[in-house]
Design a protein around this motif. Structure first.
Motif, mmCIF file in Angstrom:
data_model
loop_
_atom_site.group_PDB
_atom_site.id
_atom_site.type_symbol
_atom_site.label_atom_id
_atom_site.label_comp_id
_atom_site.label_asym_id
_atom_site.label_seq_id
_atom_site.Cartn_x
_atom_site.Cartn_y
_atom_site.Cartn_z
ATOM 1 N N VAL A 1 20.128 15.403 10.063
ATOM 2 C CA VAL A 1 20.063 16.805 9.644
ATOM 3 C C VAL A 1 20.532 17.730 10.759
ATOM 4 N N VAL A 2 20.044 17.496 11.978
ATOM 5 C CA VAL A 2 20.428 18.357 13.101
ATOM 6 C C VAL A 2 21.931 18.258 13.361
ATOM 7 N N CYS A 3 22.476 17.060 13.312
ATOM 8 C CA CYS A 3 23.923 16.897 13.517
ATOM 9 C C CYS A 3 24.726 17.579 12.416
ATOM 10 N N LEU A 4 24.204 17.553 11.201
ATOM 11 C CA LEU A 4 24.895 18.228 10.102
ATOM 12 C C LEU A 4 24.889 19.742 10.317
ATOM 13 N N ILE A 5 23.759 20.277 10.772
ATOM 14 C CA ILE A 5 23.695 21.710 11.079
ATOM 15 C C ILE A 5 24.650 22.050 12.217
ATOM 16 N N ALA A 6 24.682 21.197 13.253
ATOM 17 C CA ALA A 6 25.593 21.424 14.377
ATOM 18 C C ALA A 6 27.048 21.371 13.912
ATOM 19 N N ALA A 7 27.361 20.462 12.989
ATOM 20 C CA ALA A 7 28.714 20.389 12.449
ATOM 21 C C ALA A 7 29.081 21.685 11.729
ATOM 22 N N GLY A 8 28.127 22.250 11.011
ATOM 23 C CA GLY A 8 28.374 23.527 10.347
ATOM 24 C C GLY A 8 28.653 24.646 11.339
ATOM 25 N N PHE A 9 27.867 24.697 12.419
ATOM 26 C CA PHE A 9 28.097 25.702 13.450
ATOM 27 C C PHE A 9 29.487 25.526 14.065
ATOM 28 N N CYS A 10 29.845 24.286 14.385
ATOM 29 C CA CYS A 10 31.157 24.036 14.999
ATOM 30 C C CYS A 10 32.293 24.405 14.048
ATOM 31 N N PHE A 11 32.099 24.144 12.761
ATOM 32 C CA PHE A 11 33.119 24.530 11.784
ATOM 33 C C PHE A 11 33.307 26.050 11.765
ATOM 34 N N VAL A 12 32.189 26.773 11.786
ATOM 35 C CA VAL A 12 32.269 28.236 11.817
ATOM 36 C C VAL A 12 32.938 28.706 13.106
ATOM 37 N N PHE A 13 32.565 28.084 14.241
ATOM 38 C CA PHE A 13 33.172 28.449 15.521
ATOM 39 C C PHE A 13 34.678 28.184 15.505
ATOM 40 N N ALA A 14 35.097 27.081 14.879
ATOM 41 C CA ALA A 14 36.524 26.763 14.812
ATOM 42 C C ALA A 14 37.276 27.808 13.989
ATOM 43 N N ARG A 15 36.706 28.181 12.842
ATOM 44 C CA ARG A 15 37.348 29.204 12.015
ATOM 45 C C ARG A 15 37.403 30.537 12.751
ATOM 46 N N THR A 16 36.317 30.846 13.461
ATOM 47 C CA THR A 16 36.260 32.108 14.189
ATOM 48 C C THR A 16 37.242 32.123 15.345
ATOM 49 N N ALA A 17 37.369 30.983 16.047
ATOM 50 C CA ALA A 17 38.292 30.902 17.171
ATOM 51 C C ALA A 17 39.724 31.149 16.720
ATOM 52 N N THR A 18 40.052 30.733 15.507
ATOM 53 C CA THR A 18 41.402 30.959 14.979
ATOM 54 C C THR A 18 41.706 32.457 14.909
ATOM 55 N N ARG A 19 40.691 33.241 14.582
ATOM 56 C CA ARG A 19 40.899 34.676 14.441
ATOM 57 C C ARG A 19 41.084 35.354 15.802
ATOM 58 N N VAL A 20 40.320 34.937 16.812
ATOM 59 C CA VAL A 20 40.362 35.639 18.099
ATOM 60 C C VAL A 20 41.491 35.150 18.978
ATOM 61 N N GLU A 21 42.222 34.104 18.570
ATOM 62 C CA GLU A 21 43.306 33.569 19.395
ATOM 63 C C GLU A 21 44.683 33.987 18.883
ATOM 64 N N SER A 22 44.735 35.082 18.155
ATOM 65 C CA SER A 22 46.011 35.566 17.624
ATOM 66 C C SER A 22 46.914 36.026 18.764
ATOM 67 N N SER A 23 48.212 35.769 18.636
ATOM 68 C CA SER A 23 49.172 36.195 19.654
ATOM 69 C C SER A 23 49.437 37.692 19.579
ATOM 70 N N ASP A 24 49.243 38.293 18.416
ATOM 71 C CA ASP A 24 49.423 39.723 18.250
ATOM 72 C C ASP A 24 48.207 40.445 18.816
ATOM 73 N N ALA A 25 48.443 41.356 19.780
ATOM 74 C CA ALA A 25 47.331 42.013 20.466
ATOM 75 C C ALA A 25 46.473 42.814 19.494
ATOM 76 N N ASN A 26 47.113 43.592 18.621
ATOM 77 C CA ASN A 26 46.351 44.400 17.671
ATOM 78 C C ASN A 26 45.569 43.529 16.689
ATOM 79 N N ALA A 27 46.200 42.442 16.235
ATOM 80 C CA ALA A 27 45.511 41.524 15.324
ATOM 81 C C ALA A 27 44.330 40.857 16.018
ATOM 82 N N ALA A 28 44.520 40.524 17.304
ATOM 83 C CA ALA A 28 43.428 39.890 18.058
ATOM 84 C C ALA A 28 42.240 40.836 18.200
#
Length: 819
Positions: free
Chosen positions: A236-263
């Motif tokens: 259960v704990v690993c499944l919750i951690a996997a969910g957090f990591c999935f959210v972090f991965a999706r979020t990281a995609t947004r903050v790593e944009s090459s366009d400064a304004n988009a970032a």
């Protein structure tokens, strides 16, 4: 997609600690051998020493700059640190069966973090999306392996949770029963089996011995119960951690944009999500305090989950957010500006100081020692400037100290005092409330009055208790469920279901009537301009809440405020803001589903057999209710943020109905400026500093002691553990108060903590009076701060310019001068 090396590294970092958990600390592996071996009391004391050694070694590694040392030094010290931590967790395994598993699961996070800051850094080309995607896959795969392996073991080896499996677990842990009771050996069938009457044993046992045996049996059963379910917990704990990591991965995609304004735009959304996550977890932790009377272990677990999630969120921000984008974001967008205003607010800083408490002086001391250690190294001295060399803090420590020196510590520590007083009032008030309800329960049960008459009496008691500010609504619902659930199940009663239905019905009616009573109190108090000023009726956040509350019907934001907000303050605020009463009651109605029915059901179940399926239902219902309450807290915070973001300019406009409040604020501006100037740390006398700092330290220490006493310690030292179903007349070892209610406070340490709390509150009051007199003296002498005078002059010039613009239409002020 993650690279092969990254995927293998993260998978091993997660799999190996979890394999250690399943193999060494579960019934699939050798848990019984380990726990039987460490059951001796002297080994438990050795575990305390090992835990202290682990903390001391961690402090030593920080002082000697572990990250700058050679690889050999890091490897040796790392192995020693891990070995000591494992030893401490194992040796304390009987007292706290969850510690070995917790260590293994925390180790996965530490290993993942080590990989991120060493081999797979962001500046070395490993994106946040790739790294956290690999982590999500690794945690999910480990969760699948652990869960499937546990299921296969249960069905193939026939270890389903039943009486035969329990007997098998007992036989495996018999050496534990030989040592867990300090006065002798225990035999499960004789002392610990369900339904055993210890009073009929020969030789006869007194009440204290019987209570000690029950406690020892419960401790032993906790060990083998956790060992049986450890793989499932891991999954259960690993499944919750996997969910957090999935959210972090999706979020990281947004903050790593090459366009400064988009970032910048993406980071604004991410930061908003992080703030809401922190709010959600704070609501979760607050809910854990509310449900402590129904499920102490669940309350502690919820509190720990809240702390862990907040730590993970803050850690992710520190690792993954580009601070150059963060700095650029402060100048773009109202939302970012509002968030940073919140972060710089003295209330938020005070909350942070109150939460970190003892870690602040500890880290400051370690930083000073670290600098002393560095000053002894010739190679370090050659690289530093004279200022850095002779400074008592390290460069990083000095930057932090310089930032903290700009804070208004008089204002912050005063607010820390208020947080401490609120925490103590809630903690002690909840205990007293449960004790009072326990007494009322016994009194009503002993009257012999008809069940339906008692149900009406419970209704009126609920209304009265709702009108006491410190009594939480959860306690009232539990009380109704306990009283009516127990009486309805007695011979001659109408039945358990009827008792639960009546408890829910009377509690719902009492809640709505009490809301009107609290509203009228707020309505009367709202006639005072000072009260209106205190709640900020002319401020944007309060106006945003007002706009949401005045919405007709079941809008999400309105319902969340009325349901998740504290009972008494929320209804009083509605009265101050003159919210329509019928629509307020309509918005409050969903509390029946969210809180009243679950808590009444839990209260009724607590009067039944606490073991088996009913106990599991009680814990599950309590957890779900607390989670829904926390989610509602997050939603109403989100709605207020959104309204401020979209309608902030409109909400900040002048309103005639608030003219008197604005005039009062204007009259007090000079005094407030003098008070702010007098409360600056450098302007305070040594006596004022001592009184303020002493009150803050005393309240923080008292709160920390009571938190540990309630959430962590198995044996309390300050306040006895007492739930709403306990009996005052029972002995202490059976959860009662030995028929002496004042023994809720444990002598002598409990009285010492309460005495420290009272002294601290008195010091806080003394400081406030002292600072008021100082500010009044400054105002009488005309010693008004220069920055206030400059700000007032600037505001006057702006007002004159605006009036000129209005008089001459489209002409600017400069054009008017030319004309």
């Amino acid at each position: 997609m993650p690279s092969v090396g990254l995927q293998i590294s993260t998978f091993l970092s997660v799999l190996l600690p979890c394999a250690l958990l399943v193999g060494c600390f579960s019934s699939i592996g050798i848990a019984h051998t380990i726990f039987n071996y460490v059951a001796e009391k002297k080994l438990n004391m050795l575990g305390n020493a090992a835990a202290c050694a682990a903390v001391c070694l961690l402090a030593f590694l920080y002082v000697v700059d572990f990250h700058l040392r050679t690889r050999v030094f890091q490897a040796v010290c790392g192995v020693i640190q891990i070995a000591i931590c494992i030893a401490a967790a194992v040796l304390k395994g009987v007292a706290y069966p969850w510690t070995p598993g917790l260590l293994c699961l925390v180790s996965t996070v530490l290993l993942i973090g080590f990989l991120r800051v060493s081999a797979f850094r962001r500046d070395s080309g490993t994106s946040g999306k790739a790294f956290f995607s690999a982590c999500a896959i690794s945690y999910a795969a480990t969760s699948l392996c652990s869960g499937v392996g546990w299921a296969v073991w249960i069905f193939v080896a026939d270890k389903k949770w039943n009486s035969s499996t329990k007997l098998w677990l007992v036989s495996k842990h018999q050496p534990l029963y030989d040592t867990v009771w300090k006065s002798g050996k225990l035999i499960f069938d004789t002392h610990c089996a369900p339904g055993v009457d210890l009073s009929k044993l020969t030789p006869a046992l007194n009440a204290l011995q019987q209570a000690a045996i029950k406690k020892a049996c419960l401790r032993a059963s906790s060990v083998w119960t956790f060992a049986w379910g450890a793989p499932f917990v891991c999954a259960v704990v690993c499944l919750i951690a996997a969910g957090f990591c999935f959210v972090f991965a999706r979020t990281a995609t947004r903050v790593e944009s090459s366009d400064a304004n988009a970032a910048v735009a993406s980071l604004q959304r991410v930061l908003k999500g992080c703030v809401l996550t922190v709010v959600l977890m704070i609501g979760f932790m607050w809910s854990s305090v509310q449900v402590a009377g129904a499920a102490v272990k669940l309350s502690a677990a919820m509190f720990a989950l809240g702390c862990a999630t907040i730590s993970a969120t803050v850690g992710w921000v520190c690792l993954e957010v580009d601070f150059s984008v963060l700095r650029r974001m402060t100048t773009q967008g109202k939302m970012a500006s509002n968030i940073f205003k919140i972060m710089r607010n003295d209330w938020v800083r005070a909350m942070m100081i109150f939460g970190l408490n003892a870690f602040i002086p500890i880290m400051a001391s370690l930083d000073i020692i670290r600098q002393k250690q560095r000053q002894t190294l010739a190679s370090w001295r050659e690289e530093q400037t004279d200022d850095d060399h002779y400074d008592k803090f390290t460069p990083n420590g000095r930057r932090l100290v310089n930032e903290l020196s700009l804070w208004n510590w008089g204002s912050i520590l005063t607010k820390v005092d208020l947080f401490g007083e609120l925490f103590l009032a809630v903690t002690i008030g909840t205990k007293v409330t449960y004790m009072s309800f326990s007494w009322l329960n016994d009194v009503l049960a002993a009257t012999g009055i008809d069940f339906y008459i008692i149900s009406v009496m419970v209704f009126f008691i609920g209304i009265v208790m709702f009108l006491i500010p410190i009594v939480p609504g959860t306690a009232v619902y539990l009380f109704s469920g306990v009283v009516l659930g127990k009486l309805s199940s007695d011979p001659g009663g109408p039945g358990f279901a009827i008792g639960v239905v009546l408890a829910c019905a009377w509690s719902s009616l009492a809640k709505h009537i009490a809301c009107v009573g609290q509203y009228m109190m707020g309505y009367a108090a709202g006639k005072s301009l000072k009260v209106q000023q205190m709640v900020g009726v002319d401020q944007v956040p309060t106006r945003a809440a007002e706009q949401i509350l005045k919405t007709k019907g079941f809008s999400v934001g309105k319902v969340c405020i009325l349901v998740a907000g504290p009972d008494f303050p929320t209804s009083m605020l509605c009265g101050i803001l003159r919210i329509n009463i019928p629509w307020m009651l309509v918005g409050t109605t969903p509390v029946i589903l969210v809180s009243i029915i679950p808590q009444c059901l839990v209260g009724a179940i607590l009067t039944q057999d606490g073991e088996g399926i009913l106990g599991m239902i009680s814990t599950a219902v309590t957890g779900v209710a607390a989670a829904v309450q926390a989610a509602a807290t997050m939603l109403y915070a989100y709605r207020i943020m959104k309204v401020v973001d979209t309608d902030g300019a409109k909400l900040a406009e002048w309103r005639e109905e608030h003219a008197a409040v604005a005039e009062l604020t204007k009259k007090e501006e000079a005094f407030v400026a003098c008070y702010r100037e007098a409360s600056k740390w450098d302007n305070m006398s040594n006596g004022q500093k001592f009184v303020l700092l002493g009150s803050a330290v005393g309240l923080i220490f008292s709160g920390l002691a009571l938190t540990g006493d309630t959430m962590i310690m198995d044996t309390p030292y300050f306040l006895r553990k007492f739930s709403i179903t306990d009996k005052i007349e029972k002995p202490w070892d059976e959860g009662g108060l030995d028929n002496r209610p004042w023994t809720l406070v444990i002598d002598p340490y409990g009285y010492m903590i309460l005495g420290l709390s009272v002294i601290s509150v008195c010091m806080h009051i003394t400081f406030n009076c002292w600072m008021n007199r100082t500010a009044q003296a400054m105002l009488a002498k005309g010693e008004i701060p220069q920055d206030y005078l400059e700000q007032k002059d600037k505001a006057n010039r702006a007002s004159e310019s605006l009036m000129t613009s209005n008089m001459y239409g489209s002409h600017s002020a400069s054009e008017h001068v030319n004309l």
